[in-house]
Design a protein around this motif. Structure first.
Motif, PDB file in Angstrom:
ATOM      1  N   PHE A  23     -11.458   5.033   0.900  1.00 35.21           N
ATOM      2  CA  PHE A  23     -10.911   3.696   0.682  1.00 35.21           C
ATOM      3  C   PHE A  23     -10.667   2.927   1.971  1.00 35.21           C
ATOM      4  O   PHE A  23     -10.385   1.742   1.939  1.00 35.21           O
ATOM      5  CB  PHE A  23      -9.560   3.801  -0.034  1.00 35.21           C
ATOM      6  CG  PHE A  23      -9.659   4.238  -1.449  1.00 35.21           C
ATOM      7  CD1 PHE A  23     -10.585   3.666  -2.290  1.00 35.21           C
ATOM      8  CD2 PHE A  23      -8.825   5.219  -1.948  1.00 35.21           C
ATOM      9  CE1 PHE A  23     -10.682   4.074  -3.612  1.00 35.21           C
ATOM     10  CE2 PHE A  23      -8.912   5.630  -3.254  1.00 35.21           C
ATOM     11  CZ  PHE A  23      -9.842   5.058  -4.093  1.00 35.21           C
ATOM     12  N   THR A  24     -10.687   3.639   3.079  1.00 37.28           N
ATOM     13  CA  THR A  24     -10.201   3.052   4.324  1.00 37.28           C
ATOM     14  C   THR A  24     -10.988   1.813   4.722  1.00 37.28           C
ATOM     15  O   THR A  24     -12.214   1.813   4.688  1.00 37.28           O
ATOM     16  CB  THR A  24     -10.285   4.086   5.447  1.00 37.28           C
ATOM     17  OG1 THR A  24      -9.728   5.295   4.972  1.00 37.28           O
ATOM     18  CG2 THR A  24      -9.558   3.628   6.667  1.00 37.28           C
ATOM     19  N   GLN A  25     -10.228   0.747   5.076  1.00 38.09           N
ATOM     20  CA  GLN A  25     -10.859  -0.417   5.677  1.00 38.09           C
ATOM     21  C   GLN A  25     -10.435  -0.423   7.133  1.00 38.09           C
ATOM     22  O   GLN A  25      -9.245  -0.543   7.426  1.00 38.09           O
ATOM     23  CB  GLN A  25     -10.420  -1.688   4.965  1.00 38.09           C
ATOM     24  CG  GLN A  25     -11.179  -1.878   3.675  1.00 38.09           C
ATOM     25  CD  GLN A  25     -10.416  -2.662   2.668  1.00 38.09           C
ATOM     26  OE1 GLN A  25      -9.203  -2.581   2.588  1.00 38.09           O
ATOM     27  NE2 GLN A  25     -11.127  -3.421   1.862  1.00 38.09           N
ATOM     28  N   GLU A  26     -11.395  -0.269   8.023  1.00 35.29           N
ATOM     29  CA  GLU A  26     -11.052  -0.002   9.418  1.00 35.29           C
ATOM     30  C   GLU A  26     -10.445  -1.245  10.037  1.00 35.29           C
ATOM     31  O   GLU A  26     -11.141  -2.197  10.349  1.00 35.29           O
ATOM     32  CB  GLU A  26     -12.293   0.458  10.168  1.00 35.29           C
ATOM     33  CG  GLU A  26     -12.842   1.733   9.562  1.00 35.29           C
ATOM     34  CD  GLU A  26     -13.998   2.292  10.352  1.00 35.29           C
ATOM     35  OE1 GLU A  26     -13.822   2.524  11.553  1.00 35.29           O
ATOM     36  OE2 GLU A  26     -15.068   2.470   9.774  1.00 35.29           O
ATOM     37  N   PHE A  27      -9.133  -1.218  10.252  1.00 37.86           N
ATOM     38  CA  PHE A  27      -8.360  -2.426  10.480  1.00 37.86           C
ATOM     39  C   PHE A  27      -8.841  -3.326  11.620  1.00 37.86           C
ATOM     40  O   PHE A  27      -9.140  -4.480  11.360  1.00 37.86           O
ATOM     41  CB  PHE A  27      -6.882  -2.094  10.663  1.00 37.86           C
ATOM     42  CG  PHE A  27      -6.108  -3.184  11.322  1.00 37.86           C
ATOM     43  CD1 PHE A  27      -6.027  -4.423  10.711  1.00 37.86           C
ATOM     44  CD2 PHE A  27      -5.533  -3.001  12.553  1.00 37.86           C
ATOM     45  CE1 PHE A  27      -5.349  -5.459  11.307  1.00 37.86           C
ATOM     46  CE2 PHE A  27      -4.855  -4.034  13.155  1.00 37.86           C
ATOM     47  CZ  PHE A  27      -4.766  -5.255  12.536  1.00 37.86           C
ATOM     48  N   ARG A  32      -8.801  -6.683   5.705  1.00 33.25           N
ATOM     49  CA  ARG A  32      -8.661  -6.664   4.248  1.00 33.25           C
ATOM     50  C   ARG A  32      -8.522  -8.098   3.739  1.00 33.25           C
ATOM     51  O   ARG A  32      -7.761  -8.893   4.310  1.00 33.25           O
ATOM     52  CB  ARG A  32      -7.411  -5.865   3.935  1.00 33.25           C
ATOM     53  CG  ARG A  32      -7.025  -5.771   2.504  1.00 33.25           C
ATOM     54  CD  ARG A  32      -6.130  -4.584   2.311  1.00 33.25           C
ATOM     55  NE  ARG A  32      -4.876  -4.667   3.059  1.00 33.25           N
ATOM     56  CZ  ARG A  32      -3.697  -4.942   2.509  1.00 33.25           C
ATOM     57  NH1 ARG A  32      -3.623  -5.169   1.228  1.00 33.25           N
ATOM     58  NH2 ARG A  32      -2.614  -4.975   3.220  1.00 33.25           N
TER      59      ARG A  32
END
Lengths: 183, 390, 322
Positions: A23-27, A32
């Motif tokens: 699920f990770t959105q690489e900040f 997001r």
């Protein structure tokens, strides 16, 4: 026995997770998408004639629950319309104690203060989080503004008109300011 | 001026050797860069999460943001942590614990203030029980704004901390220039750790001197008339109608106000409580005290304590009354009659300062033992300078 | 001791430590994926340098000794934990000729060294002068003593079947006949599972990690340790698991035996696979309570182990097992 069955079940779950995409959105790289009503920081606006919209009435300072807004009222002749009107000689919004409740936006009679879609940078000193008047006007130019202003928020509360819906805006793309700051 | 002196105080022996042997520093510059790289890429967090910001920190550790990507893992022991992440309101009672945990962390260490409460106390900042910003007792490196900041902001704060770590090792600390004087900025009611005019810490004697509570004598046996008067029940809203005739007949109270509990003479209120208990009012609902400072028309400083009892079970009735005493005198305790009065009276003593004569254990119950004064008195200064966590 | 033995011992230690360091990275990646996260990605390519950064950080931290701690024991315990965990690695054969110490009492020695690893843990807990560390150490000792019994019993099964206590001979026997988990399956498979369970308990890993239960004991034995001292304890845990997987694959999975290719490859492959399975267990299961832990050891694993030993002895006397 129950432990064994539950253990096998959770092992099945973790094994499935391991082969699914995460699920990770690489900040710092990916931002997001935020909802339409997302709001964090503040900006002061100019009106349609290009003059400062804030009249220095101090309604925002009075309604602020944590008393972070300070306004100094001044009266002078407008350089554009040549009419005498109120101005904010100085205006400070101290983010260090802000609740992000949006009440100041709601009560503004001239739609002068609005909120932004991108957060302020974490600072190294408390003073880095104090939004002085130049910073607030700078925010108007450089950062994406949020949906709400006083007119829209008050219209939402009108029982006859019904709730106003935030229209979907074009720019859900990563905000340039936050992306640049994270690098 | 605002350089974090504490963070520079400790040097590793290896580091000292590098600085002191001539020529070695130049040769070992790549090694230093490597060490700094290690330092900034392995920031283990000690989460000092006291309230809602803690939830956002947890979200930052979870799948969506995942601060483990940059090597940040939580450690339960402060001995193994590098960053203290203060997330949430720090009360005055919590502050000494936070300071102690901070002192237990090994150098080099950093502190992040997350959210408005940790940064400035938010809108609780003028409350007697809240620290107006953790930078009044901890050296804060990064301030993350928000109420609460979202998970991305937590990671952003850690990234900013990496910048700071690197800059400090390179010899140009990021917050070296003095803070500008800003119009309208909130200044904490207490001096910050970086302020020059910060007074020295309180001595142990000063703290002890503020503990001046002496319990007074035993009230002895209270004569009680237990014959139940024949009184009808209560009003529809539960307020007892039994109390007014009882007070008029047996306690000589003439004035029964319609909008407030009646005033009862202090020397007879224990007897009243016992009578009501015999009538079935078996539960003490609350004890609430208020402070009335001296007025210009000559009215002396006084305390009012309101008590409320209720019957237990269906159709519960409530009976309440007030006791008014001058500030120099004390109210007889209800503890022998109602055991539940013990802590409630302690609380009122703690916050308002009413003495309860005959109370078995009249100590502070909510505030720290070494607190000075009683914060709910009308004359209590809001920005009390002698806060004990410093 | 010959020069070859010295050199190979050092080589094995270095290899095991390096593999362990990247085992740390692998675990974090694996844990991340199991929780729908990514794990380390930023430090180095796909986060590969994360353990190096951690190591460099830990070296630089201030070494704190609590005022009332026992200084000598406090300093000595963490390196000893790693050392004892590493000692076992020297006994594991990586090929027919590739065993740093090929001795005839390999199996008992491994178990003895595993038990020896308790002493530094107890030292650390006692010396810290901290109630959490002491409680953690007491739990660790109680747990390891209990699980030592099933460990010995299950390790006896391959010894009885192969008729040797030499690890290399056990593998050679499996090479000639078949892997122990494959046949006799009713002996090999239960013994393998029991061995893994007992080994996890000896290494204090989840689901048997009550000695460092974060919710009760802060960080257990390592509560007071900072910097590289903590690093040693941390490392020892992983070395213990890694070496344990190597021993388990030697005893039950045929060790260096493989259908083709070099023997070292097969040994490393089996060890890493088992290592990953242990982490799969770790990130899936919940912690057992202390009483459940003891009940499992004494009520289930010890009787089952005894039965397996008996069965193995009978099996060797039957015409199929001779």
């Amino acid at each position: 026995m129950g432990y064994l069955l539950d253990g096998l079940k959770s092992m099945w779950t973790t094994a499935l997770n391991a082969i699914r995409p995460p699920f990770t959105q690489e900040f710092p790289k990916v931002l997001r998408p935020h909802p339409e009503r997302y709001h964090t920081s503040f900006a002061l606006l100019h009106d349609e004639t290009g003059d400062e919209a804030c009249t220095g009435c101090g309604a925002c300072a009075r309604i602020c629950p944590s008393q972070v807004i300070t306004v100094k009222l001044g009266k002078r002749e407008s350089a554009i319309t040549q009419k005498k009107r109120g101005y904010a000689d100085d205006f400070t919004l101290d983010l260090t104690a802000c609740l992000v409740c949006e009440l100041c936006v709601q009560v503004c009679p001239t739609d002068a203060i609005v909120m932004l879609k991108v957060p302020e940078l974490p600072g190294f000193r408390r003073e880095d989080l104090v939004l002085s008047m130049p910073r607030l006007y700078e925010n108007e130019k450089s950062k994406p503004l949020g949906w709400s202003n006083a007119t829209k928020l008050m219209a939402m509360q009108d029982p006859k008109a019904g709730a106003a819906k935030p229209e979907p805006s074009k720019e859900t793309a990563p905000a340039p300011a936050a992306a640049g700051a994270a690098s | 001026m605002a350089v974090n002196e504490d963070a520079l105080a400790y040097h590793h022996p290896l580091y000292d050797l590098m600085l002191n042997v001539p020529g070695l520093a130049v040769g070992l510059a790549p090694v230093d860069r490597l060490l700094t790289w290690g330092l900034k890429n392995s920031l283990w967090v000690f989460p000092m999460a006291t309230s809602c910001c803690g939830i956002e920190y947890m979200a930052a550790s979870a799948s969506r943001v995942d601060i483990d990507r940059m090597g940040t893992i939580p450690r339960a022991s402060p001995r193994q942590a590098d960053v203290m992440l203060v997330a949430g309101t720090i009360t005055v009672k919590m502050a000494p614990r936070v300071k102690r945990l901070w002192d237990q962390m090994p150098e080099p260490k950093w502190c992040i203030a997350m959210g408005s409460c940790a940064i400035s106390g938010d809108f609780y900042r003028n409350l007697y029980s809240v620290v107006p910003g953790i930078d009044t007792f901890l050296p804060v490196d990064v301030y993350v704004p928000g109420c609460p900041p979202n998970p991305e902001a937590v990671m952003h704060g850690l990234l900013r901390l990496q910048e700071k770590v690197e800059a400090a090792r390179a010899g140009h600390p990021v917050n070296a220039e003095p803070p500008p004087e800003l119009f309208g900025a909130i200044s904490p009611s207490l001096p910050r750790l970086t302020d020059q005019n910060r007074p020295p810490e309180l001595s142990e004697e000063q703290v002890q001197a503020s503990l001046t509570v002496v319990p007074e004598g035993d009230p002895g046996e209270v004569p009680v008339d237990l014959t139940p008067p024949s009184i009808p029940g209560a009003l529809p809203d539960g307020v007892s109608t039994e109390l007014a005739p009882l007070l008029k007949d047996r306690f000589g109270v003439a004035e029964i106000p319609a909008d407030a509990p009646p005033l009862v003479p202090a020397e007879r209120h224990v007897e009243l409580a016992a009578t009501l208990k015999a009538l079935g009012y078996r539960q003490l609902v609350f004890v609430a005290a208020s402070h009335h400072p001296a007025k210009k028309d000559g009215e002396a400083e006084a305390f009012e304590v309101a008590y409320a009892l209720r019957t237990v079970g269906a159709g519960s009735k409530v009976a309440s009354w007030r006791v008014r005493v001058p500030a120099t005198e004390s109210v007889p305790t209800l503890t022998p009659t109602f055991a539940g009065a013990d802590w409630q009276e302690r609380e009122q003593f703690d916050l308002v300062g009413v003495r309860f004569s005959g109370h078995p254990d009249l100590r502070r119950v909510m505030l720290p033992e070494n607190w000075e004064g009683h914060p709910l008195r009308r004359d209590y200064p809001a920005d009390h300078a002698a806060a004990p966590w410093r | 001791m010959t020069l070859f033995a010295w050199l190979s011992s050092i080589l094995v230690a270095v290899i095991v430590l390096t593999v362990t360091a990247f085992g740390l990275w692998w675990e974090r990646k694996l844990a991340g994926r199991m929780q729908s996260r990514l794990g380390p990605t930023i430090v180095g390519p796909i986060g590969l340098f994360q353990p190096i950064a951690d190591l460099l950080k830990l070296v630089q931290k201030e070494p704190i000794i609590p005022q009332r701690a026992d200084r000598a024991l406090f300093w000595l315990a963490p390196p000893l934990t790693t050392l004892f965990a590493l000692l076992v690695a020297a006994l594991v054969p990586f090929g027919p000729k590739l065993a740093p110490a090929n001795i005839d009492v390999g199996v008992p020695l491994i178990i003895a060294l595993g038990g020896l690893a308790l002493i530094p843990v107890w030292m650390a807990g006692w010396a810290s002068h901290n109630k959490y560390a002491l409680l953690g150490a007491m739990r660790a000792v109680a747990q390891s003593v209990s699980y030592g019994v099933p460990l010995v019993l299950t390790a006896l099964v391959p010894v009885i079947l192969a008729g040797s206590m030499n690890l290399n001979s056990i593998v050679a026997w499996q090479h000639r006949h078949h892997w122990l988990v494959v046949w006799p399956v009713f002996l090999g498979l239960p013994a393998f599972i029991l061995f893994i369970l007992a080994m996890l308990a000896e290494a204090n890993r989840i689901p048997f990690d009550i000695p460092e239960a974060e919710s009760e004991l802060v960080a257990g034995v390592s509560t007071e340790y900072t910097g590289m001292h903590f690093g040693f304890i941390y490392l020892a845990e992983y070395v213990h698991t890694l070496v344990g997987s190597a021993v388990a694959s030697t005893l039950f999975l045929g060790g260096w035996d493989g259908p083709f290719g070099p023997s070292v490859l097969w040994m490393v492959l089996k060890t890493c696979l088992l290592f990953s399975v242990l982490y799969w267990l770790r990130w899936s299961l919940v912690r057992l309570r202390a009483d459940q832990l003891m009940a499992l050891a004494w009520k289930w694993l010890v009787p089952a182990g005894l039965a397996l030993v008996l069965l193995a002895a009978v099996w060797t006397q039957t015409p199929w097992g001779r």
